[in-house]
Design a protein around this motif. Structure first.
Motif, PDB file in Angstrom:
ATOM      1  N   ALA A  64       0.838  -1.212   0.000  1.00 60.88           N
ATOM      2  CA  ALA A  64       0.000   0.000   0.000  1.00 60.88           C
ATOM      3  C   ALA A  64       0.867   1.253   0.000  1.00 60.88           C
ATOM      4  O   ALA A  64       0.552   2.242  -0.677  1.00 60.88           O
ATOM      5  CB  ALA A  64      -0.946  -0.008   1.196  1.00 60.88           C
ATOM      6  N   LEU A  65       1.958   1.228   0.745  1.00 59.65           N
ATOM      7  CA  LEU A  65       2.871   2.376   0.750  1.00 59.65           C
ATOM      8  C   LEU A  65       3.548   2.529  -0.612  1.00 59.65           C
ATOM      9  O   LEU A  65       3.691   3.643  -1.122  1.00 59.65           O
ATOM     10  CB  LEU A  65       3.916   2.222   1.859  1.00 59.65           C
ATOM     11  N   ARG A  66       3.956   1.432  -1.204  1.00 61.12           N
ATOM     12  CA  ARG A  66       4.643   1.492  -2.512  1.00 61.12           C
ATOM     13  C   ARG A  66       3.704   1.992  -3.592  1.00 61.12           C
ATOM     14  O   ARG A  66       4.091   2.788  -4.452  1.00 61.12           O
ATOM     15  CB  ARG A  66       5.199   0.094  -2.852  1.00 61.12           C
ATOM     16  N   ARG A  67       2.431   1.549  -3.552  1.00 65.40           N
ATOM     17  CA  ARG A  67       1.441   1.989  -4.537  1.00 65.40           C
ATOM     18  C   ARG A  67       1.104   3.467  -4.400  1.00 65.40           C
ATOM     19  O   ARG A  67       0.608   4.081  -5.345  1.00 65.40           O
ATOM     20  CB  ARG A  67       0.131   1.198  -4.384  1.00 65.40           C
ATOM     21  N   ALA A  68       1.382   4.044  -3.241  1.00 60.07           N
ATOM     22  CA  ALA A  68       1.073   5.457  -3.020  1.00 60.07           C
ATOM     23  C   ALA A  68       1.927   6.361  -3.891  1.00 60.07           C
ATOM     24  O   ALA A  68       1.569   7.511  -4.126  1.00 60.07           O
ATOM     25  CB  ALA A  68       1.281   5.817  -1.536  1.00 60.07           C
ATOM     26  N   GLY A  69       3.030   5.849  -4.402  1.00 63.88           N
ATOM     27  CA  GLY A  69       3.940   6.668  -5.192  1.00 63.88           C
ATOM     28  C   GLY A  69       4.793   7.536  -4.287  1.00 63.88           C
ATOM     29  O   GLY A  69       4.552   7.630  -3.086  1.00 63.88           O
TER      30      GLY A  69
END
Length: 174
Positions: free
Chosen positions: A65-70
């Motif tokens: 989820a953190l990585r997908r946040a950009g």
């Protein structure tokens, strides 16, 4: 003449219920029971990859989820909970473990001095990038048990069913 296929686990349960409660239609168990068993088997197959990277399913979800946040790869804990569909209490435990492992940091929010922000560390970003690559390879392997036509048809069916169950119905109070 073709031999009848042996009954799978769900079919055996349905047959027992049909014997014991012939007044009930147990046909829905054919779908629900198999989906439930499939979900458990898929979770175990997916968890093999998570464990390879020292993660549980929950920790993998937080890092993803953190990585997908950009960039800058951060979210408020409440946002993380919403993006991973867990309670804020469960999120706190996951973030605590990831912080101890050096994969995330916590800091005060720049926008709200009372709020907190969880961010990927460089080590966390490297780990989730490697783990996610392996995870997608694993998911592809699992889906390739189906033909491309079967996989596409199943995706359409599941998408439709999920949309009906996730969308609040009029008068439901949701």
């Amino acid at each position: 003449m073709d031999q009848p296929q042996p009954l799978d686990h769900v079919a055996r349960i349905q047959a027992a219920w049909a014997r014991e409660r012939p007044d009930l239609d147990v046909a829905p168990q054919g779908v629900i029971g198999r989906l439930h068993r499939l979900a458990a088997l898929l979770t175990e197959e997916l968890s093999v990859v998570y464990r390879r990277y020292g993660l549980g399913e929950g920790e993998f979800d937080v890092l993803a989820a953190l990585r997908r946040a950009g960039a800058p790869f951060e979210r408020a804990p409440g946002e993380l909970a919403a993006h991973t569909m867990v309670t804020t209490g469960a999120m706190t435990k996951r973030v605590d473990r990831l912080e101890r492992a050096g994969l995330v940091t916590r800091r005060r929010s720049d926008d709200d001095g009372r709020g907190r922000v969880v961010a990927l560390t460089p080590a966390g970003r490297d780990l989730i990038d490697r783990a996610f690559t392996d995870h997608m390879r694993n998911e592809r392997r699992l889906v390739e048990e189906l033909s491309p036509v079967e996989a596409a048809a199943l995706e359409v069916l599941l998408t439709s069913w999920l949309a009906r169950l996730e969308t609040p119905q009029p008068g439901s109070g949701a």
